[in-house]
Design an enzyme around this catalytic site. Structure first.
Site, PDB file in Angstrom:
ATOM      1  N   ASN A 115       0.503  -3.280 -16.425  1.00  0.00           N
ATOM      2  CA  ASN A 115       1.086  -3.904 -15.221  1.00  0.00           C
ATOM      3  C   ASN A 115       0.471  -5.280 -15.012  1.00  0.00           C
ATOM      4  O   ASN A 115       1.162  -6.284 -14.850  1.00  0.00           O
ATOM      5  CB  ASN A 115       0.812  -3.062 -13.973  1.00  0.00           C
ATOM      6  CG  ASN A 115       1.319  -1.640 -14.100  1.00  0.00           C
ATOM      7  OD1 ASN A 115       2.227  -1.382 -14.865  1.00  0.00           O
ATOM      8  ND2 ASN A 115       0.719  -0.726 -13.359  1.00  0.00           N
ATOM      9  N   CYS A 120      -2.142   2.693 -19.722  1.00  0.00           N
ATOM     10  CA  CYS A 120      -1.952   3.414 -18.455  1.00  0.00           C
ATOM     11  C   CYS A 120      -1.120   2.640 -17.444  1.00  0.00           C
ATOM     12  O   CYS A 120      -1.101   2.991 -16.269  1.00  0.00           O
ATOM     13  CB  CYS A 120      -3.298   3.811 -17.854  1.00  0.00           C
ATOM     14  SG  CYS A 120      -4.342   2.402 -17.441  1.00  0.00           S
ATOM     15  N   HIS A 166       0.833  -1.216   0.000  1.00  0.00           N
ATOM     16  CA  HIS A 166       0.000   0.000   0.000  1.00  0.00           C
ATOM     17  C   HIS A 166       0.852   1.244   0.000  1.00  0.00           C
ATOM     18  O   HIS A 166       0.547   2.222  -0.676  1.00  0.00           O
ATOM     19  CB  HIS A 166      -0.894   0.070   1.226  1.00  0.00           C
ATOM     20  CG  HIS A 166      -1.653  -1.179   1.463  1.00  0.00           C
ATOM     21  ND1 HIS A 166      -1.961  -1.637   2.711  1.00  0.00           N
ATOM     22  CD2 HIS A 166      -2.148  -2.069   0.594  1.00  0.00           C
ATOM     23  CE1 HIS A 166      -2.618  -2.761   2.602  1.00  0.00           C
ATOM     24  NE2 HIS A 166      -2.746  -3.043   1.339  1.00  0.00           N
TER      25      HIS A 166
END
Ligand code: PEP
Ligand code: MG
Length: 743
Positions: free
Chosen positions: A620, A668, A359
């Protein structure tokens, strides 16, 4: 044998002695030996070169002082220093680690009790008591001696600092750490340590009862805070974020032996802060040696609770100032903590446990804060204020760099800054390649604080707004009103530029702290993202409503993540249309798009393009699933490349199909922010790219300076001749450098 009263008497005597400045350690050892009814008490100090030196003794031969030296790990004293654990032996000479030193004259002593002296995780020395008779020290005596060791930390730290050889060499020599690079960038600055509070001002307290009352009040404050967290979790969807985890945490807070141990230490004369810090450092020591993930988690909870308790004891104290350009070092770091430190001015962050950096890394990326992960044991090696170089490009941390190394990095940093200044002029230059192909560069964002970057880098909009980031940062799901306020602020600040809001992409490595998605062997492929939204439609509908309310009649773009089937996209779209029917005013235009990041979609691409208003490639996840390579595994970083010939074929196919269907396509993932990849994508026909704000100007510098026609010719030749090469990166990079394209 000491009783509670004897222990308090010993501590009180020591405190009085230490209050008289510079009481010789030999006097201190005499008092300890007398009160502990031991024939010998000795103190060893850590000296430069990781050597323990006998610096004071009562009972061994005085001439051994300054002469008897042991390496860390050598003999029983060295063992205590190496393991950070108490050594308590009735018959020391039969222990395999026993090392006999004739100059000490210690042969008549059977029992040995050695306790390491540490402060803030740093080794300082060892306190030893020995008895002629074979005996094992009981729990009370252990407790007393451990407390005494806490008191000795002060004089031993002073001794290390005034050592003619400098401080403890272990914390003065340069240290290199190989690290996983989580966010690129270069920072040179002093370190600050997260979670390591300064040593408490008062180690001993005059009034144990008052101290106990302070501790109980702080513990009650901490428990109230936890209760509030539990209450706030009530609206979380079951399964996704049950209260169980918090309840379990609360139970740990409620009792577990450690709270009692803190109280016992206070009763023995320690201040509440010192007692809690001792408990926390014991837990840290145990954690170093535990591999079982479940137990580590429980111990991590206790460590965390100790931190909360110290904060509660410290309530009202102002946090220490952060020096300009500081690098934060942390064992673990939550997203809220990172935001907090960012607000105080840190320039980079280094975390010991890479897995826990999930995170924090997302937030760091959002803030363009250079970050390294997986830097084991860095906290023990560093002192607050040490100079460090964080090289997020090479994945390296250098603590206390030598002057020539520091000079070289400073020159590199200056060159970088000069390049950045030159790029700044590019922000408002037309976005066209040299021969005239237009492109659009957008930014990935997740926090309202990032919106300034739009103007700073002259971006064309937000190509990916990760809505989960604000929730991760706050550690909870936001309600409809909170979400609507945030999204409205983002749209206001975008001033008409497009913003592609992506619905919640939680799960995988992005779990809310209080979320319990249950055990998942492969969380990235588990119950995450849109799957949660479709199974818990109330959650998704609340978010869609918030987006529509935020738009308040303005155009709105909503994108769904992790779509694996056309049916999923259609179901999500239907929920959005149903919400649109309820919200007034309806948006002037509603564009509904999909991420392309699950490989199965590649075989449904025409159907998707028929149903979606726009699509964006999430490279990704797409790469991680195509190559079956965890995107977070540092061991696999760089192994598979987006510039592999089959991936280029795939991207070109997507560009062609999207163009034929007249559906806007963008990319993106992180790869969009690499200048060389951006050039390749432009050749393939993907000219809308969304990236971290920090990458926009470097990418624009490359795209505006490249002769795309010439680059296309090279790329096509290489693709034709590729054979079985795994990547075209090296030859493309050479070509770009030869043609002065800034990469
Ligand atoms: C991606 O997967 O490429 C993407 C942009 O989304 P995220 O990094 O948030 O998973
Ligand atoms: Mg993704």
């Amino acid at each position: 044998m000491t009783t509670g009263a004897a222990s308090r008497r010993l501590l009180a005597r020591l405190r009085d002695m230490m209050a008289r400045s510079a009481a010789p350690l030999s006097e201190v050892t005499a008092v300890i030996a007398a009160e502990m009814v031991s024939e010998v008490c000795s103190v060893y100090a850590l000296r430069p070169g990781e050597v323990l030196e006998l610096v004071a003794t009562h009972g061994l031969r005085p001439e051994a002082v300054g002469r008897t030296r042991l390496r860390i790990g050598e003999g029983l004293v060295g063992l205590a220093a190496a393991t950070g654990e108490v050594v308590n032996l009735p018959d020391a000479q039969n222990h395999p680690a026993y090392a006999y030193r004739p100059e000490t004259g210690e042969e008549p002593f059977a029992a040995l009790f050695a306790v390491p002296v540490r402060r803030a995780g740093r080794r300082l020395g060892v306190l030893v008591v020995q008895n002629r008779a074979a005996r094992r020290h009981d729990e009370d005596e252990s407790e007393t001696l451990e407390t005494v060791a806490t008191l000795l930390a002060e004089p031993l730290a002073a001794m290390a600092a005034s050592d003619p050889g400098g401080e403890d060499l272990a914390t003065t020599l340069p240290r290199h750490f190989a690290a996983a690079s989580l966010v690129a960038g270069l920072v040179i600055g002093p370190v600050v340590l997260h979670g390591l509070r300064p040593a408490p001002k008062h180690i001993l307290a005059d009034d144990p009862l008052a101290e106990q009352a302070r501790f109980e009040a702080a513990a009650a404050r901490m428990r109230r805070g936890l209760d509030q967290m539990i209450a706030a979790s009530g609206h979380l969807p079951a399964g996704m974020a049950t209260r169980d985890v918090l309840q379990a945490y609360r139970l740990v807070a409620e009792d577990a032996g450690w709270v009692r141990r803190v109280a016992e230490r206070i009763a023995a004369g320690l201040s509440a802060e010192a007692a809690v810090q001792r408990a926390a450092s014991e837990v840290r020591e145990r954690m170093r040696r535990i591999n079982d993930p479940y137990l580590r988690e429980r111990l991590a909870d206790i460590e965390d609770l100790a931190e909360r308790l110290l904060a509660a004891l410290d309530a009202g104290a102002t946090p220490p100032l952060v020096p300009a350009g500081a690098i934060l070092l942390a064992r673990r770091l939550g997203p809220a903590d990172l935001l907090d430190w960012h607000g105080r001015g840190i320039a980079g962050v280094v975390v010991e446990e890479a897995s826990a950096a999930g995170h924090a890394a997302i937030i760091a990326r959002a803030l363009s804060l250079p970050m390294l992960g997986g830097v084991r044991d860095v906290m023990a090696a560093a002192e607050a204020g040490d100079l460090a170089i964080l090289d997020g490009d090479e994945g390296e941390l250098i603590l206390r760099p030598a002057d020539d190394v520091r000079g070289a990095y400073l020159r590199a940093a200056r060159a970088r800054a000069a390049r950045a200044r030159a790029w700044a002029d590019l922000a408002h230059a037309p976005a066209r390649t040299r021969e005239g192909t237009p492109f659009r560069l957008m930014i990935n964002a997740g926090l309202a604080q990032e919106m300034d970057a739009l103007d700073r880098v002259g971006a064309d909009g937000i190509g990916l707004f990760r809505t989960e980031i604000a929730m991760l940062a706050r550690g909870r799901l936001l309600d409809v009103a909170e979400q609507a306020a945030l999204y409205a602020r983002v749209l206001d600040q975008a001033r008409g530029r497009p913003v592609l809001f992506r619905t919640l992409d939680l799960g995988g490595d992005k779990l809310l702290p209080e979320a319990d998605a249950g055990f998942a062997e492969n969380p990235a492929m588990g119950w995450r993202s849109l799957r949660v939204g479709l199974d818990r439609p109330a959650l998704l509908r609340r978010q869609l409503r918030a987006l529509l309310l935020a738009a308040a009649g303005r155009p709105l773009s909503v994108m769904f993540p992790m779509v694996a089937t056309i049916g999923e996209f259609a179901a999500a779209r239907a929920l959005l249309l149903a919400e649109r029917a309820r919200v007034r005013p309806a948006p002037a235009r509603l564009s509904i798009g999909s991420m392309i990041e699950v490989p199965a979609l590649l075989w449904q691409i025409d159907a998707l393009l028929a149903a979606a208003d726009f699509v964006s490639i999430g490279s990704n996840d797409l790469m991680q699933f195509l190559f079956a390579a965890d995107r977070g595994a540092s061991a696999l970083a760089g192994r598979y490349d987006i510039l592999a010939p089959p991936i280029l074929d795939l991207l070109e196919m997507l560009a062609r199909r999207a163009a034929a269907a007249r559906v806007p396509l963008s990319l993106c993932g992180e790869a969009a922010g690499e200048p060389l990849v951006a050039m390749v994508l432009a050749v393939l026909g993907i000219t809308t790219l969304s990236m971290n704000a920090g990458a926009v100007l470097p990418v624009k510098a490359a795209l505006t300076s490249v002769d795309l026609a010439a680059f296309r010719a090279v790329l096509e030749t290489l693709r034709r001749q590729a054979g079985d090469v795994a990547s075209l990166r090296a030859p493309l990079e050479s070509w770009a450098r030869e043609h002065d394209v800034p990469l």
